[in-house]
Write an enzyme that holds these catalytic residues in place. Structure first.
Site: not given
Ligand code: GDP
Length: 430
Positions: A13, A16, A40-41, A225
């Site tokens: 999370d 990525k 889940g991205h 992950q």
């Molecule tokens: P992933 O699985 O690693 O892609 O992580 P997530 O799905 O939990 O994504 C992270 C969340 O943070 C998503 O809702 C993105 O839109 C959001 N997000 C990504 N980069 C940023 C950022 O720089 N700032 C903020 N506020 N939100 C972000």
């Protein structure tokens, strides 16, 4: 041309999805090599929110080929659902932009049922799995009784395998876990039908990658992950059942290590965890609430509230070593705005001694307390900033200190969820 692996440096999370989406512009192929639909991205493109559990987010880019490698465990029902939702929103999905390895393991209905029944039986000691059958599917892969994509395309072979596997699954479900068994017929036809629908996408992904390498095209390997959820290197047993570390891209896609040229580690500007396990920098206070609320730290797959705490550089340094990182991308930096001071965990203290690495046992990790370095915070809104030099001085100092502690160049800073809310310092492909 260089190929790039993108991995999470923490417990997943890290954001990525957004970074992979940005970097996809420079790649011809985007490949997933491990994990399942527990990933889940979340992506925000053109004001629209897209959530992917299985399909690489590169699917939103015309002219890219997304691959699901052999190291992934694939739930065909979930995949077909994601494909349908994309098509409904006007994104074309077909063999020209999505390919699946014929060796990819298939998540079967009994995997899901076993996963959920076991989690229930564990009670308070539960791992916190997403209940999607991913762990049981990997168990069957290693136990040499997995069903692979190629099997769904061969009716007689699939029937024979199922007939061999089902009695054991039913025994476990009924006699050990007190759950419902499956009949062969209720699985066979729906899975053959899904096999028929997916057949045009199924191929030898390793050969596709070889051809891409020969043509000099860039390949982006998209990890799911994070490093500390790695089954070997993570905080076992509160881990996932695959290897999210960069080296796993070779095994899970079918490509040799000489073709992985760069490894970008995604670091969230603070730390989060879902489920159980020790978490030295966890904030169970107003700071934790700030991080959850401003960072919207709820799982995109499960909706669960994530545990939050300060950035732990012990965790990040482990990731630098385990993945051979060549660059860092820091995400969600905007979430730290208004916190003062901002804290960085630079080492642990355990039994009165300083410790720079993660212990192998949870017992020892649970006794580690963080050694913090406090840096001045900033109050300015940084979401509109697009150049490093335009960031507040305190923000720059924080970033430079993270870079110094990691010992790897900072290449990207993300200051908001949207694609353009990004500061590019160096091109990770370069
Ligand atoms: P992933 O699985 O690693 O892609 O992580 P997530 O799905 O939990 O994504 C992270 C969340 O943070 C998503 O809702 C993105 O839109 C959001 N997000 C990504 N980069 C940023 C950022 O720089 N700032 C903020 N506020 N939100 C972000």
């Amino acid at each position: 041309m260089p190929n790039l692996v993108v991995v999470g440096t923490q417990w997943g999370d890290e954001g990525k999805g957004k970074i992979v989406d940005l970097l996809t512009e420079q790649a011809r192929m985007v490949v997933r090599f491990q994990g399942g639909n527990n990933a889940g991205h979340t992506l925000v493109v053109g004001g629209e929110k897209f959530i992917f559990h299985l399909i690489p987010s590169g699917i939103l880019h015309p002219g890219k080929v997304c691959c699901i490698g052999n190291g992934v465990v694939l739930d065909p029902e979930v995949l077909l659902g994601e494909m349908e939702r994309l098509v409904a929103r006007g994104v074309a999905v077909g063999p020209e932009n999505l390919r699946i390895s014929e060796r990819t393991q298939v998540i079967m209905p009994y995997h899901r049922r076993l996963d959920q029944a076991r989690e229930r039986a564990r009670g308070d000691g539960k791992i916190g799995t997403t209940g999607r059958g991913i762990g049981p599917c990997y168990e069957d892969k290693i136990g040499r009784r997995g069903i692979r994509m190629a099997d769904l395309l061969d009716e007689a072979g699939f029937r024979a395998k199922l007939a061999e596997i089902l009695p054991e699954k039913n025994f476990l479900l009924e006699k050990f876990l007190g759950d419902q068994p499956f009949t062969l017929e209720e699985i066979l036809e729906p899975y053959l039908e899904m096999g028929r629908r997916l057949r045009p996408l199924v191929t030898n992904v390793s050969v596709l990658l070889e051809e891409a390498v020969r043509r000099g095209e860039n390949i982006l390997f998209e990890g799911a992950q994070g490093t500390h959820l790695d089954i070997d290197h993570g905080t076992y047993p509160f881990v996932t059942s695959s290897n999210p570390v960069a080296g796993s891209a070779c095994v899970g896609a079918g490509i040799g290590p000489q073709h992985l040229h760069r490894v970008l580690g995604i670091v969230k500007a603070y730390t989060t965890r879902v489920g159980g396990g020790p978490f030295p920098t966890e904030c169970r206070d107003a700071i934790g609430d700030h991080l959850v609320e401003c960072g919207v730290e709820f799982g995109s797959t499960t909706g669960r509230r994530r545990r939050c705490g300060w950035l732990d550089m012990v965790v990040v340094r482990e990731a630098v070593r385990l993945n051979g990182l060549t660059g860092l991308a820091i995400t969600k930096l905007d979430v730290l705005t208004t916190l003062d001071p901002v804290r960085l965990c630079v080492a642990y203290e355990v039994d009165g001694r300083r410790r720079e690495t993660m212990p192998a046992t949870l017992e020892e990790l649970s006794r580690c307390t963080p050694i913090f370095e406090d840096l001045p915070g900033w109050r300015e809104d940084i979401r509109g900033v697009r150049r490093f030099e335009d960031l507040p001085a305190a923000t720059r100092s924080y970033l430079r200190r993270v870079e110094e502690l990691a010992g790897v160049p900072l290449q990207i800073v993300s200051v908001g969820p949207a694609r353009d809310e990004t500061i590019m310092l160096q091109n990770p492909f370069a």
